[in-house]
Design an enzyme around this catalytic site. Sequence first.
Site, PDB file in Angstrom:
ATOM      1  N   GLY A  11      22.715 -33.080   5.577  1.00 33.30           N
ATOM      2  CA  GLY A  11      22.073 -32.731   4.308  1.00 33.30           C
ATOM      3  C   GLY A  11      21.298 -31.429   4.356  1.00 33.30           C
ATOM      4  O   GLY A  11      20.358 -31.239   3.589  1.00 33.30           O
ATOM      5  N   GLY A  12      21.694 -30.541   5.247  1.00 31.51           N
ATOM      6  CA  GLY A  12      21.005 -29.256   5.352  1.00 31.51           C
ATOM      7  C   GLY A  12      21.406 -28.298   4.252  1.00 31.51           C
ATOM      8  O   GLY A  12      21.822 -28.697   3.171  1.00 31.51           O
ATOM      9  N   GLN A  13      21.288 -26.997   4.557  1.00 35.83           N
ATOM     10  CA  GLN A  13      21.578 -25.983   3.545  1.00 35.83           C
ATOM     11  C   GLN A  13      23.019 -26.060   3.054  1.00 35.83           C
ATOM     12  O   GLN A  13      23.281 -26.033   1.847  1.00 35.83           O
ATOM     13  CB  GLN A  13      21.299 -24.589   4.122  1.00 35.83           C
ATOM     14  CG  GLN A  13      19.834 -24.313   4.442  1.00 35.83           C
ATOM     15  CD  GLN A  13      19.043 -23.877   3.218  1.00 35.83           C
ATOM     16  OE1 GLN A  13      19.116 -24.495   2.174  1.00 35.83           O
ATOM     17  NE2 GLN A  13      18.296 -22.794   3.361  1.00 35.83           N
ATOM     18  N   ILE A  14      23.972 -26.142   3.985  1.00 34.27           N
ATOM     19  CA  ILE A  14      25.376 -26.208   3.577  1.00 34.27           C
ATOM     20  C   ILE A  14      25.638 -27.517   2.834  1.00 34.27           C
ATOM     21  O   ILE A  14      26.315 -27.529   1.794  1.00 34.27           O
ATOM     22  CB  ILE A  14      26.321 -26.085   4.783  1.00 34.27           C
ATOM     23  CG1 ILE A  14      26.143 -24.733   5.471  1.00 34.27           C
ATOM     24  CG2 ILE A  14      27.779 -26.247   4.342  1.00 34.27           C
ATOM     25  CD1 ILE A  14      26.991 -24.552   6.718  1.00 34.27           C
ATOM     26  N   GLY A  15      25.090 -28.610   3.338  1.00 35.14           N
ATOM     27  CA  GLY A  15      25.295 -29.900   2.693  1.00 35.14           C
ATOM     28  C   GLY A  15      24.806 -29.913   1.260  1.00 35.14           C
ATOM     29  O   GLY A  15      25.445 -30.475   0.364  1.00 35.14           O
ATOM     30  N   ARG A  89      24.786 -21.235  25.643  1.00 34.68           N
ATOM     31  CA  ARG A  89      26.006 -21.721  24.995  1.00 34.68           C
ATOM     32  C   ARG A  89      26.260 -23.181  25.364  1.00 34.68           C
ATOM     33  O   ARG A  89      26.648 -23.995  24.523  1.00 34.68           O
ATOM     34  CB  ARG A  89      27.161 -20.846  25.464  1.00 34.68           C
ATOM     35  CG  ARG A  89      28.478 -21.066  24.751  1.00 34.68           C
ATOM     36  CD  ARG A  89      29.382 -19.873  25.062  1.00 34.68           C
ATOM     37  NE  ARG A  89      30.748 -20.112  24.673  1.00 34.68           N
ATOM     38  CZ  ARG A  89      31.663 -20.665  25.465  1.00 34.68           C
ATOM     39  NH1 ARG A  89      31.314 -21.040  26.675  1.00 34.68           N
ATOM     40  NH2 ARG A  89      32.898 -20.837  25.056  1.00 34.68           N
ATOM     41  N   SER A 120      30.865 -27.858  11.296  1.00 34.86           N
ATOM     42  CA  SER A 120      29.909 -27.766  12.403  1.00 34.86           C
ATOM     43  C   SER A 120      30.415 -26.858  13.525  1.00 34.86           C
ATOM     44  O   SER A 120      31.604 -26.819  13.834  1.00 34.86           O
ATOM     45  CB  SER A 120      29.645 -29.159  12.979  1.00 34.86           C
ATOM     46  OG  SER A 120      29.296 -30.084  11.963  1.00 34.86           O
ATOM     47  N   ASN A 121      29.480 -26.142  14.139  1.00 31.80           N
ATOM     48  CA  ASN A 121      29.797 -25.228  15.237  1.00 31.80           C
ATOM     49  C   ASN A 121      29.333 -25.773  16.589  1.00 31.80           C
ATOM     50  O   ASN A 121      28.429 -26.601  16.636  1.00 31.80           O
ATOM     51  CB  ASN A 121      29.144 -23.865  14.982  1.00 31.80           C
ATOM     52  CG  ASN A 121      29.926 -23.039  13.975  1.00 31.80           C
ATOM     53  OD1 ASN A 121      31.141 -22.963  14.038  1.00 31.80           O
ATOM     54  ND2 ASN A 121      29.224 -22.428  13.035  1.00 31.80           N
ATOM     55  N   HIS A 176      37.176 -19.515  15.700  1.00 37.40           N
ATOM     56  CA  HIS A 176      36.056 -19.094  14.867  1.00 37.40           C
ATOM     57  C   HIS A 176      34.970 -18.523  15.773  1.00 37.40           C
ATOM     58  O   HIS A 176      34.074 -19.215  16.230  1.00 37.40           O
ATOM     59  CB  HIS A 176      35.510 -20.283  14.073  1.00 37.40           C
ATOM     60  CG  HIS A 176      34.433 -19.900  13.102  1.00 37.40           C
ATOM     61  ND1 HIS A 176      34.581 -18.889  12.188  1.00 37.40           N
ATOM     62  CD2 HIS A 176      33.199 -20.416  12.896  1.00 37.40           C
ATOM     63  CE1 HIS A 176      33.480 -18.781  11.459  1.00 37.40           C
ATOM     64  NE2 HIS A 176      32.627 -19.700  11.885  1.00 37.40           N
TER      65      HIS A 176
END
Length: 321
Positions: A11-15, A89, A120-121, A176
């Site tokens: 539910g973050g910014q993209i969500g 990383r 997701s990354n 990506h």
Amino acid sequence: MSRKKIALIGGGQIGGVLAQLAALRQLGNVVMFDIVEDMPQGKTLDIAEAARVDGFDVNITGTNDYKDIKDADLVIITAGLPRKPGMSRDDLLTTNAKIMKSVAENVKQYAPNSIVIIISNPLDAMVTLFKKVTGFPSNKVIGQAGVLDSSRFSSFIAWELGVSVKDVNAMVLGGHGDTMVPIVRYANVNGIPAVELLEKKFGDKAKAKEVMKNMVERTKMAGGEVIKLLKTGSAFYSPASSAIAMAESILFDEKRVLPVCAYLNGEFGINGYYVGVPAVLGSNGVEKVIEFELDSEEKALLDNSVNAVKTLVADMERLGF
């Protein structure tokens, strides 16, 4: 006719943008899941209360319980953390792999027949892990990256040439990350090669080549450019819009040809890995990978990108996932 059910995991910014766009375009009923108590409920309530103003008539709700995604037709996953200063990383890969493993187990339990789009990354690893944990058919597990990267490449070309971006066609293949492969040879404005138009603009082939090279590099680093400017986060409007384009093609069986992170079974000489390629998206997810001839330089660049994906996947396996 009953509406499709769309589950948003994260539910973050993209969500939040995903939820709003899905409602505005009336793609189906939306349920947003997040582990943060009350946050998805608050975001979705805010969006739902704009229904009269924006003219949509779908149900949109938030939840902290995976049970509420039961029988979703489409799942879009944004869960995970961005890389932070001082985080290696491996740290990012370990943290997000743990999150993705939990997400995958719950999606498998409550939405076993869904088609899944992952944002997701690190993307190529997260899509691979989700497929491994769930055992879902590979055509129903798809990564979103190429649509976004191609949109960025198209935008840069349009701005440089002073034309509508709606008339620009450009495509990015591969993983990506920094090794992604913008395909310069096929970039065009309504069929006219972009390189040819650049040459006419500058009257100099060398200058046109230099400008195109700069746009290719900007495309590869576009996410980082946004992060640098925002300072406190990463891109969210454009990734959400890109995932919605994929969702529309799937939910409405549009058969659009979009560059997505798809599982390859020998296409482009690649077997057993998720890589960004053009694919037909329809009601069965990835219905066909579209192959085309690459020249020697493009093939070398794609092979390099695939090697980066293989390294990423190997690192994830080394870390126990």
